[in-house]
Design an enzyme around this catalytic site. Structure first.
Site, PDB file in Angstrom:
ATOM      1  N   ASP A  13     -20.568   1.942  39.801  1.00  0.00           N
ATOM      2  CA  ASP A  13     -20.711   3.382  39.602  1.00  0.00           C
ATOM      3  C   ASP A  13     -19.566   4.075  40.332  1.00  0.00           C
ATOM      4  O   ASP A  13     -18.891   3.478  41.169  1.00  0.00           O
ATOM      5  CB  ASP A  13     -22.060   3.858  40.169  1.00  0.00           C
ATOM      6  CG  ASP A  13     -22.234   5.356  40.025  1.00  0.00           C
ATOM      7  OD1 ASP A  13     -22.046   5.870  38.900  1.00  0.00           O
ATOM      8  OD2 ASP A  13     -22.521   6.048  41.029  1.00  0.00           O
ATOM      9  N   SER A  14     -19.392   5.357  40.039  1.00  0.00           N
ATOM     10  CA  SER A  14     -18.360   6.138  40.726  1.00  0.00           C
ATOM     11  C   SER A  14     -18.697   6.321  42.205  1.00  0.00           C
ATOM     12  O   SER A  14     -17.820   6.630  42.999  1.00  0.00           O
ATOM     13  CB  SER A  14     -18.254   7.511  40.063  1.00  0.00           C
ATOM     14  OG  SER A  14     -19.516   8.152  40.072  1.00  0.00           O
ATOM     15  N   CYS A  76     -22.537   4.128  35.762  1.00  0.00           N
ATOM     16  CA  CYS A  76     -22.047   5.501  35.727  1.00  0.00           C
ATOM     17  C   CYS A  76     -22.010   5.994  34.274  1.00  0.00           C
ATOM     18  O   CYS A  76     -21.403   5.354  33.416  1.00  0.00           O
ATOM     19  CB  CYS A  76     -20.645   5.535  36.320  1.00  0.00           C
ATOM     20  SG  CYS A  76     -19.877   7.152  36.283  1.00  0.00           S
ATOM     21  N   GLU A 155     -27.385  15.165  45.824  1.00  0.00           N
ATOM     22  CA  GLU A 155     -26.828  14.527  47.024  1.00  0.00           C
ATOM     23  C   GLU A 155     -27.247  15.277  48.282  1.00  0.00           C
ATOM     24  O   GLU A 155     -27.430  14.681  49.341  1.00  0.00           O
ATOM     25  CB  GLU A 155     -25.304  14.439  46.920  1.00  0.00           C
ATOM     26  CG  GLU A 155     -24.893  13.488  45.817  1.00  0.00           C
ATOM     27  CD  GLU A 155     -23.438  13.056  45.852  1.00  0.00           C
ATOM     28  OE1 GLU A 155     -22.690  13.529  46.730  1.00  0.00           O
ATOM     29  OE2 GLU A 155     -23.059  12.232  44.992  1.00  0.00           O
ATOM     30  N   CYS A 189     -26.978  11.309  33.421  1.00  0.00           N
ATOM     31  CA  CYS A 189     -26.162  11.232  34.640  1.00  0.00           C
ATOM     32  C   CYS A 189     -26.975  10.486  35.689  1.00  0.00           C
ATOM     33  O   CYS A 189     -28.201  10.658  35.770  1.00  0.00           O
ATOM     34  CB  CYS A 189     -25.818  12.638  35.121  1.00  0.00           C
ATOM     35  SG  CYS A 189     -24.955  12.662  36.708  1.00  0.00           S
ATOM     36  N   HIS A 191     -27.408  10.912  38.724  1.00  0.00           N
ATOM     37  CA  HIS A 191     -28.100  11.700  39.744  1.00  0.00           C
ATOM     38  C   HIS A 191     -29.351  12.411  39.232  1.00  0.00           C
ATOM     39  O   HIS A 191     -30.186  12.835  40.019  1.00  0.00           O
ATOM     40  CB  HIS A 191     -27.160  12.768  40.301  1.00  0.00           C
ATOM     41  CG  HIS A 191     -26.046  12.230  41.143  1.00  0.00           C
ATOM     42  ND1 HIS A 191     -25.142  11.306  40.675  1.00  0.00           N
ATOM     43  CD2 HIS A 191     -25.702  12.485  42.433  1.00  0.00           C
ATOM     44  CE1 HIS A 191     -24.272  11.029  41.649  1.00  0.00           C
ATOM     45  NE2 HIS A 191     -24.595  11.728  42.711  1.00  0.00           N
TER      46      HIS A 191
HETATM   47  N1  DGL Z   1     -22.048   8.737  38.311  1.00  0.00           N
HETATM   48  C1  DGL Z   1     -21.640   9.917  37.583  1.00  0.00           C
HETATM   49  C2  DGL Z   1     -22.298   9.895  36.191  1.00  0.00           C
HETATM   50  O1  DGL Z   1     -23.345   9.308  35.996  1.00  0.00           O
HETATM   51  C3  DGL Z   1     -21.986  11.187  38.336  1.00  0.00           C
HETATM   52  C4  DGL Z   1     -21.125  11.423  39.552  1.00  0.00           C
HETATM   53  C5  DGL Z   1     -19.654  11.558  39.226  1.00  0.00           C
HETATM   54  O2  DGL Z   1     -19.236  12.574  38.624  1.00  0.00           O
HETATM   55  O3  DGL Z   1     -18.928  10.635  39.547  1.00  0.00           O
HETATM   56  O4  DGL Z   1     -21.782  10.448  35.282  1.00  0.00           O
END
Ligand code: DGL
Length: 270
Positions: A13-14, A76, A155, A189, A191
């Site tokens: 993931d990012s 991600c 977050e 997403c 989050h």
């Molecule tokens: N993990 C990213 C997503 O699911 C969200 C956070 C980011 O922008 O890196 O798109």
């Protein structure tokens, strides 16, 4: 290709958002060893160009492939939206992204054939959820909306549906979607599952929320069984976390996302 059943599942993931995916995979497959890579030095992906997200996705995947994983999970949504095809072209190991499982579930669930999608700017602008849904059923209308502020809210731990900031941001983004008469909304997403209750509260109880993390875990489970690569659940699976940068806060937030303390964390330079 000789893939070992005891090899790990690699998840990237990012940042730490993908822990919502890891949590669901662990719930379904407690016997699996998992290597998680969070690209915390380059997060967020959601506001970057497709070219940059693709470049980062290749770097992170490369690291996991070198660990001899048996399956790669692109946790991600933004990376899934722009890099899935290229990663399938590059690697021969099985790969699961988060967009397709979420889209498949939305198509199966919607009754009035109107589906909403929320995600980062990158995910929504890529049109990948919209395309995946319409490829499965051309009659479904999609309504997509980027909701970038949901990421910092999650977050920050501001998730309570009674919190006035959460409600205000929720209404600002979602009221427009409510007008469209959708009966299903994809949380596109990493989050957003953290904000599920608040999003449900704003959208109303009649809207079905699709959690891409849960759907992805179901797909991981199914694919490993099909390939005869699943480990028995009674084997205690381990989790190893690699992050490309470790600000103190991330361990704390990560623990909240995962629902348990984040242990076995290593910093990796790439
Ligand atoms: N993990 C990213 C997503 O699911 C969200 C956070 C980011 O922008 O890196 O798109």
């Amino acid at each position: 290709m000789n893939i070992q059943r005891d090899a790990s599942i690699g998840i990237f993931d990012s940042g730490i958002g993908g822990l919502t995916v890891l949590k669901e995979v662990r719930k379904k497959l407690p016997g699996e060893n998992i290597i998680y890579l969070g690209d915390t030095a380059r997060v967020p992906y959601g506001i970057r160009s497709e070219k940059t997200v693709l470049k980062y996705s290749i770097i992170t995947s490369e690291f996991l492939i070198k660990q001899n994983i048996k399956l790669l999970v692109i946790a991600c949504n933004t990376a899934s939206a722009v890099a899935t095809k290229e990663l399938h072209n590059r690697y021969t190991i099985p790969i699961i992204d988060v967009v397709n499982p979420g889209a498949e579930c939305a198509v199966a669930v919607t009754k009035n054939k109107k589906v909403g999608i929320i995600g980062t700017i990158g995910t929504i602008h890529s049109g990948s959820y919209q395309n995946a849904i319409q490829t499965l059923n051309r009659d479904i209308e999609t309504y997509a909306k980027p909701c970038p502020l949901f990421v910092p809210l999650a977050e920050e731990g501001w998730c309570d549906e009674q919190d006035e900031v959460v409600r205000a941001v929720g209404h600002r983004y979602l009221d427009e979607l409510k007008q469209t008469d959708i009966d299903t909304l994809v949380l596109g997403c990493t989050h957003y599952p953290i904000l599920k209750q608040a999003i449900q509260h704003v959208m109303g109880q009649s809207i079905t929320l699709i959690d891409s993390a849960e759907q992805t875990a179901t797909k991981v489970d199914r694919l490993l069984r099909e390939l005869d690569l699943a480990r028995e659940p009674h084997n205690n699976g381990t989790c190893t976390f690699y992050l490309t940068d470790v600000p103190k806060r991330f361990i704390e937030i990560g623990g909240r996302f995962l629902g348990e303390p984040l242990e076995n964390v290593h910093v990796v330079d790439m």
